[in-house]
Design a protein around this motif. Sequence first.
Motif, short mmCIF file in Angstrom:
data_model
loop_
_atom_site.label_atom_id
_atom_site.label_comp_id
_atom_site.label_asym_id
_atom_site.label_seq_id
_atom_site.Cartn_x
_atom_site.Cartn_y
_atom_site.Cartn_z
N THR A 77 0.81 -1.22 0.00
CA THR A 77 0.00 0.00 0.00
C THR A 77 0.84 1.26 0.00
OG1 THR A 77 -1.75 -1.20 1.14
CG2 THR A 77 -1.88 1.20 1.18
N THR A 78 1.75 1.40 0.93
CA THR A 78 2.57 2.61 1.03
C THR A 78 3.41 2.80 -0.23
OG1 THR A 78 2.66 2.33 3.43
CG2 THR A 78 4.31 3.78 2.45
N ASN A 102 2.78 1.61 -3.24
CA ASN A 102 1.90 1.97 -4.36
C ASN A 102 1.46 3.42 -4.27
OD1 ASN A 102 1.43 -0.33 -6.19
ND2 ASN A 102 0.86 -1.35 -4.30
N ASP A 103 1.19 3.90 -3.07
CA ASP A 103 0.82 5.31 -2.91
C ASP A 103 1.96 6.21 -3.35
OD1 ASP A 103 -1.63 4.52 -1.89
OD2 ASP A 103 -1.11 4.94 0.21
N ALA A 104 3.19 5.87 -2.98
CA ALA A 104 4.35 6.65 -3.39
C ALA A 104 4.53 6.61 -4.90
CB ALA A 104 5.61 6.13 -2.69
N ARG A 121 2.16 6.10 -7.19
CA ARG A 121 1.08 6.90 -7.79
C ARG A 121 1.39 8.39 -7.72
NH1 ARG A 121 0.23 3.76 -10.76
NH2 ARG A 121 -0.38 1.76 -10.04
N GLU A 122 1.92 8.82 -6.58
CA GLU A 122 2.26 10.24 -6.43
C GLU A 122 3.34 10.65 -7.43
OE1 GLU A 122 4.03 13.29 -3.08
OE2 GLU A 122 3.05 11.46 -2.40
N THR A 146 1.90 10.58 -11.01
CA THR A 146 1.00 11.72 -11.24
C THR A 146 1.80 12.98 -11.52
OG1 THR A 146 -0.76 10.75 -9.91
CG2 THR A 146 -0.83 13.14 -10.22
#
Length: 105
Positions: free
Chosen positions: A74-75, A77-79, A81-82, A85
């Motif tokens: 999760t962490t 993947n969040d990084a 995605r950021e 983006t």
Amino acid sequence: MQLHPEIADLADLLRNVEDHLAKHDETGWAGMVGRCRVAVEKSDAWGLHRFLAMFAGMGSLNDLVLQRDGTMLTTENDALREMLTKAWTLATKLQRDDVAQARGE
């Protein structure tokens, strides 16, 4: 030759994405992003256009989910995605600017 600041920023973002992907065993994607980064660092628009093309269609970079032993990271993947983006946003701006310049706008 010194790169335009936005091009240098994109190259830095691509290096971060490349490193993050490699760190999480996505060497294929890391290699593709790396080839784009090298082109961008040479002010070759191919790198910009190829990076943006990685977001099109099924199985694209946009669909990638990092995981380890069947567990979604999760962490991480969040990084990712950021970073993606930010890189995509800057790349699309540079592409629009390139098109406008080619048209003489």
